[in-house]
Design a protein around this motif. Structure first.
Motif, PDB file in Angstrom:
ATOM      1  N   PHE A 153       4.378  -0.731   3.580  1.00 46.20           N
ATOM      2  CA  PHE A 153       3.613   0.497   3.790  1.00 46.20           C
ATOM      3  C   PHE A 153       4.516   1.609   3.253  1.00 46.20           C
ATOM      4  O   PHE A 153       5.552   1.917   3.832  1.00 46.20           O
ATOM      5  CB  PHE A 153       3.341   0.653   5.299  1.00 46.20           C
ATOM      6  CG  PHE A 153       2.461   1.807   5.703  1.00 46.20           C
ATOM      7  CD1 PHE A 153       1.834   2.628   4.781  1.00 46.20           C
ATOM      8  CD2 PHE A 153       2.240   2.058   7.073  1.00 46.20           C
ATOM      9  CE1 PHE A 153       1.016   3.684   5.184  1.00 46.20           C
ATOM     10  CE2 PHE A 153       1.429   3.106   7.486  1.00 46.20           C
ATOM     11  CZ  PHE A 153       0.830   3.922   6.542  1.00 46.20           C
ATOM     12  N   GLU A 154       4.103   2.177   2.094  1.00 47.69           N
ATOM     13  CA  GLU A 154       4.980   3.117   1.372  1.00 47.69           C
ATOM     14  C   GLU A 154       4.661   4.569   1.723  1.00 47.69           C
ATOM     15  O   GLU A 154       3.495   4.954   1.764  1.00 47.69           O
ATOM     16  CB  GLU A 154       4.801   2.862  -0.137  1.00 47.69           C
ATOM     17  CG  GLU A 154       5.605   3.777  -1.044  1.00 47.69           C
ATOM     18  CD  GLU A 154       5.535   3.290  -2.505  1.00 47.69           C
ATOM     19  OE1 GLU A 154       5.380   2.067  -2.741  1.00 47.69           O
ATOM     20  OE2 GLU A 154       5.636   4.138  -3.413  1.00 47.69           O
ATOM     21  N   GLU A 155       5.693   5.339   1.934  1.00 48.55           N
ATOM     22  CA  GLU A 155       5.574   6.767   2.254  1.00 48.55           C
ATOM     23  C   GLU A 155       4.438   7.060   3.230  1.00 48.55           C
ATOM     24  O   GLU A 155       3.507   7.814   2.916  1.00 48.55           O
ATOM     25  CB  GLU A 155       5.391   7.592   0.981  1.00 48.55           C
ATOM     26  CG  GLU A 155       6.658   7.702   0.142  1.00 48.55           C
ATOM     27  CD  GLU A 155       6.623   8.909  -0.793  1.00 48.55           C
ATOM     28  OE1 GLU A 155       5.713   8.972  -1.633  1.00 48.55           O
ATOM     29  OE2 GLU A 155       7.497   9.785  -0.658  1.00 48.55           O
ATOM     30  N   PRO A 156       4.507   6.498   4.439  1.00 51.88           N
ATOM     31  CA  PRO A 156       3.441   6.743   5.406  1.00 51.88           C
ATOM     32  C   PRO A 156       3.377   8.211   5.846  1.00 51.88           C
ATOM     33  O   PRO A 156       2.289   8.753   6.045  1.00 51.88           O
ATOM     34  CB  PRO A 156       3.822   5.842   6.593  1.00 51.88           C
ATOM     35  CG  PRO A 156       5.270   5.529   6.422  1.00 51.88           C
ATOM     36  CD  PRO A 156       5.552   5.591   4.959  1.00 51.88           C
ATOM     37  N   ASN A 206      13.267  -0.522  -6.885  1.00 48.96           N
ATOM     38  CA  ASN A 206      13.241   0.802  -7.522  1.00 48.96           C
ATOM     39  C   ASN A 206      11.830   1.368  -7.646  1.00 48.96           C
ATOM     40  O   ASN A 206      10.892   0.641  -7.969  1.00 48.96           O
ATOM     41  CB  ASN A 206      13.835   0.726  -8.932  1.00 48.96           C
ATOM     42  CG  ASN A 206      15.321   0.393  -8.908  1.00 48.96           C
ATOM     43  OD1 ASN A 206      15.945   0.373  -7.851  1.00 48.96           O
ATOM     44  ND2 ASN A 206      15.871   0.116 -10.078  1.00 48.96           N
ATOM     45  N   HIS A 207      11.730   2.670  -7.447  1.00 47.05           N
ATOM     46  CA  HIS A 207      10.499   3.381  -7.788  1.00 47.05           C
ATOM     47  C   HIS A 207      10.523   3.623  -9.290  1.00 47.05           C
ATOM     48  O   HIS A 207      11.538   4.055  -9.834  1.00 47.05           O
ATOM     49  CB  HIS A 207      10.463   4.722  -7.046  1.00 47.05           C
ATOM     50  CG  HIS A 207       9.251   5.534  -7.352  1.00 47.05           C
ATOM     51  ND1 HIS A 207       9.242   6.553  -8.276  1.00 47.05           N
ATOM     52  CD2 HIS A 207       8.000   5.464  -6.862  1.00 47.05           C
ATOM     53  CE1 HIS A 207       8.030   7.091  -8.330  1.00 47.05           C
ATOM     54  NE2 HIS A 207       7.249   6.443  -7.488  1.00 47.05           N
ATOM     55  N   VAL A 208       9.429   3.314  -9.977  1.00 44.18           N
ATOM     56  CA  VAL A 208       9.387   3.496 -11.432  1.00 44.18           C
ATOM     57  C   VAL A 208       8.159   4.301 -11.808  1.00 44.18           C
ATOM     58  O   VAL A 208       7.035   3.944 -11.442  1.00 44.18           O
ATOM     59  CB  VAL A 208       9.344   2.141 -12.179  1.00 44.18           C
ATOM     60  CG1 VAL A 208       9.409   2.382 -13.688  1.00 44.18           C
ATOM     61  CG2 VAL A 208      10.481   1.239 -11.737  1.00 44.18           C
ATOM     62  N   GLY A 227      11.504   6.642  -0.174  1.00 42.99           N
ATOM     63  CA  GLY A 227      12.695   7.174  -0.838  1.00 42.99           C
ATOM     64  C   GLY A 227      12.448   7.763  -2.214  1.00 42.99           C
ATOM     65  O   GLY A 227      13.345   8.359  -2.788  1.00 42.99           O
ATOM     66  N   GLU A 228      11.220   7.614  -2.752  1.00 48.24           N
ATOM     67  CA  GLU A 228      10.994   8.142  -4.107  1.00 48.24           C
ATOM     68  C   GLU A 228      11.146   9.655  -4.151  1.00 48.24           C
ATOM     69  O   GLU A 228      11.397  10.221  -5.208  1.00 48.24           O
ATOM     70  CB  GLU A 228       9.612   7.716  -4.634  1.00 48.24           C
ATOM     71  CG  GLU A 228       8.448   8.351  -3.899  1.00 48.24           C
ATOM     72  CD  GLU A 228       7.097   7.917  -4.471  1.00 48.24           C
ATOM     73  OE1 GLU A 228       6.635   6.837  -4.094  1.00 48.24           O
ATOM     74  OE2 GLU A 228       6.519   8.660  -5.279  1.00 48.24           O
ATOM     75  N   ALA A 229      10.966  10.313  -2.999  1.00 46.60           N
ATOM     76  CA  ALA A 229      11.131  11.768  -2.960  1.00 46.60           C
ATOM     77  C   ALA A 229      12.438  12.158  -2.266  1.00 46.60           C
ATOM     78  O   ALA A 229      12.562  13.254  -1.728  1.00 46.60           O
ATOM     79  CB  ALA A 229       9.939  12.414  -2.255  1.00 46.60           C
ATOM     80  N   VAL A 251       0.843  -1.195   0.000  1.00 44.43           N
ATOM     81  CA  VAL A 251       0.000   0.000   0.000  1.00 44.43           C
ATOM     82  C   VAL A 251       0.884   1.253   0.000  1.00 44.43           C
ATOM     83  O   VAL A 251       1.977   1.252   0.543  1.00 44.43           O
ATOM     84  CB  VAL A 251      -0.970   0.035   1.210  1.00 44.43           C
ATOM     85  CG1 VAL A 251      -1.811  -1.225   1.260  1.00 44.43           C
ATOM     86  CG2 VAL A 251      -0.237   0.246   2.515  1.00 44.43           C
ATOM     87  N   ASP A 252       0.377   2.308  -0.635  1.00 45.35           N
ATOM     88  CA  ASP A 252       1.151   3.538  -0.821  1.00 45.35           C
ATOM     89  C   ASP A 252       0.318   4.739  -0.367  1.00 45.35           C
ATOM     90  O   ASP A 252      -0.714   5.036  -0.966  1.00 45.35           O
ATOM     91  CB  ASP A 252       1.512   3.662  -2.303  1.00 45.35           C
ATOM     92  CG  ASP A 252       2.439   4.845  -2.586  1.00 45.35           C
ATOM     93  OD1 ASP A 252       2.785   5.576  -1.629  1.00 45.35           O
ATOM     94  OD2 ASP A 252       2.809   5.032  -3.762  1.00 45.35           O
ATOM     95  N   ALA A 253       0.770   5.406   0.690  1.00 46.97           N
ATOM     96  CA  ALA A 253       0.018   6.542   1.226  1.00 46.97           C
ATOM     97  C   ALA A 253       0.469   7.882   0.638  1.00 46.97           C
ATOM     98  O   ALA A 253      -0.165   8.909   0.909  1.00 46.97           O
ATOM     99  CB  ALA A 253       0.146   6.581   2.742  1.00 46.97           C
ATOM    100  N   ASN A 254       1.571   7.897  -0.128  1.00 45.18           N
ATOM    101  CA  ASN A 254       2.091   9.162  -0.660  1.00 45.18           C
ATOM    102  C   ASN A 254       2.120  10.255   0.409  1.00 45.18           C
ATOM    103  O   ASN A 254       1.581  11.340   0.229  1.00 45.18           O
ATOM    104  CB  ASN A 254       1.287   9.627  -1.881  1.00 45.18           C
ATOM    105  CG  ASN A 254       1.480   8.709  -3.069  1.00 45.18           C
ATOM    106  OD1 ASN A 254       0.654   7.824  -3.300  1.00 45.18           O
ATOM    107  ND2 ASN A 254       2.558   8.864  -3.805  1.00 45.18           N
ATOM    108  N   HIS A 255       2.704   9.922   1.529  1.00 46.33           N
ATOM    109  CA  HIS A 255       2.881  10.825   2.685  1.00 46.33           C
ATOM    110  C   HIS A 255       1.621  11.593   3.071  1.00 46.33           C
ATOM    111  O   HIS A 255       1.640  12.816   3.230  1.00 46.33           O
ATOM    112  CB  HIS A 255       4.083  11.759   2.500  1.00 46.33           C
ATOM    113  CG  HIS A 255       4.187  12.451   1.173  1.00 46.33           C
ATOM    114  ND1 HIS A 255       3.468  13.573   0.876  1.00 46.33           N
ATOM    115  CD2 HIS A 255       4.931  12.183   0.066  1.00 46.33           C
ATOM    116  CE1 HIS A 255       3.770  13.973  -0.346  1.00 46.33           C
ATOM    117  NE2 HIS A 255       4.643  13.133  -0.861  1.00 46.33           N
TER     118      HIS A 255
HETATM  119 MG   LIG Z   1       4.879   5.845  -4.161  1.00 47.25          MG
END
Ligand SMILES: [Mg+2]
Length: 390
Positions: free
Chosen positions: A225-228, A301-303, A251-253, A199-203
């Motif tokens: 749990f991505e970018e919580p 990797n983030h793509v 880490g994508e940002a 799951v990805d929360a995009n902060h």
């Molecule tokens: Mg993301």
């Protein structure tokens, strides 16, 4: 060999329906390609991360800020060029758009080196450690719907991703802690308890809300749990990582080895997601990868973006060693867009390039192109058709 020109191409088209993530809805898909020409007739292609109108700002940085600094330089001197540009832009941007702009140029320089060497890019990066890379499908984007409506849409989409043979899948969250758990639980019920789900929360969250969501995820066998929380909130990252069972990914940002060093030193993440088109290109990715490897942090990797980004990431992933290795190692994965047909991936290249076919026919795996360079050369008419100048 000399760099004779650096051009940016921002591509854009309107989507059939609006898609979103926790920060915004969007109606257009964009991609930002960089074309570096040389006096030997070799042209390199790269790509910059940065959606929407950010791509237009990055185009300006590529063409009007960085190009004058390096025009006439030898494109094979990648380290020299990277540090020259970074050093001259340092006072105005150690993160963000200047580094995204530099990333696309750096990738194009690697394409030039590989073309001049007459080798596929992965050979210059160390050769293959894995012939085929498991692919995970990202989709299940937010839409302007109620949670219940979205649950139904997500269930449908989850089934489709599974049927396409992807090895794992990732959904967006960020609608609110309780709403998120409802969404995740409906997808989990649909795909079964064992299928790999992220799951990805995009902060979207502060620490306490992220903890609440994370504790719910801990009960649903969620892989990460991505970018919580906000990318610069290292303290919360660290606490979440300590308190939650679910892997914390991010880490994508994050940008450059300097930023990544902080993220890793602060013990923020279980899984590193470097974005090669944003963090500083391949030259910098290799250093970030070494940092993650030396701290035993797996890399996935983030793509994001066009076929160029996907192709570059396949080259990077095929050369990435299993960490720590063994007979049954946990493999890195390629992230792949499963939302409505992304023509910047399917229709951009002169070469035949279909990840969806590979995933379907190779039981969820994909391999890099064997063509020289990145292996992708954009069709000029396609670029003309979708080029957007604001
Ligand atoms: Mg993301």
């Amino acid at each position: 060999m000399k760099i004779t020109s650096i051009k940016s191409h921002v591509l854009r088209y309107e989507l059939d329906k609006e898609l979103g993530y926790s920060q915004q809805y969007y109606k257009h898909r964009t991609a930002h390609l960089v074309e570096v020409e040389t006096d030997e007739g070799i042209t390199g292609w790269g790509e910059c991360f940065g959606p929407g109108n950010i791509a237009l700002a990055n185009k300006y940085i590529v063409e009007k800020v960085i190009q004058p600094l390096i025009k006439g330089d030898d494109p094979l001197k990648k380290e020299y060029i990277w540090h020259k540009v970074y050093n001259l832009l340092r006072d105005s941007g150690q993160k963000g758009m200047p580094i995204q702009a530099l990333s696309g140029i750096d990738i194009a320089l690697w394409d030039i080196l590989a073309k001049k060497s007459n080798l596929p890019l992965y050979q210059l990066l160390g050769g293959k450690t894995n012939d085929k890379i498991p692919v995970y499908g990202y989709g299940m984007m937010l839409q302007k719907k109620t949670v219940d409506e979205l649950c139904d849409l997500f269930k449908n989409e989850a089934n489709q991703i599974k049927e396409k043979n992807f090895k794992a899948m990732k959904m967006k969250i960020g609608m609110g802690p309780k709403e998120d758990l409802k969404l995740v639980s409906s997808v989990r019920d649909t795909i079964g308890s064992e299928f790999k789900l992220m799951v990805d929360a995009n902060h979207a969250y502060n620490k306490n809300d992220a903890l609440y969501v994370g504790k719910g995820l801990d009960e649903m066998n969620i892989y990460w749990f991505e970018e919580p929380v906000a990318p610069e909130d290292y303290d919360s990252y660290k606490e979440l990582k300590q308190k939650l069972k679910t892997n914390i990914a991010g880490g994508e940002a994050e940008f450059t080895k300097y930023g990544w060093n902080q993220l890793i030193k602060n013990n923020c993440i279980d899984i590193a997601q470097p974005e090669v088109c944003g963090l500083g290109g391949i030259t910098e990715y290799l250093k970030v990868s070494a940092l993650a490897q030396s701290n035993f942090i797996p890399i996935v990797n983030h793509v994001w973006g066009s076929a160029i980004s996907v192709a570059v990431n396949l080259h990077l992933l095929t050369t990435l060693p299993d960490m720590p290795g063994g007979l049954f190692p946990t493999k890195s994965m390629l992230e792949f867009d499963t939302t409505e047909k992304n023509i910047f991936i399917t229709d951009l290249a002169e070469e035949k390039f279909s990840i969806l076919d590979q995933v379907k026919n190779k039981n969820g795996f994909a391999s890099p192109l064997e063509n020289i360079g990145i292996g992708i050369n954009p069709n000029k008419d396609f670029i003309k058709k979708y080029e957007y100048n604001g």
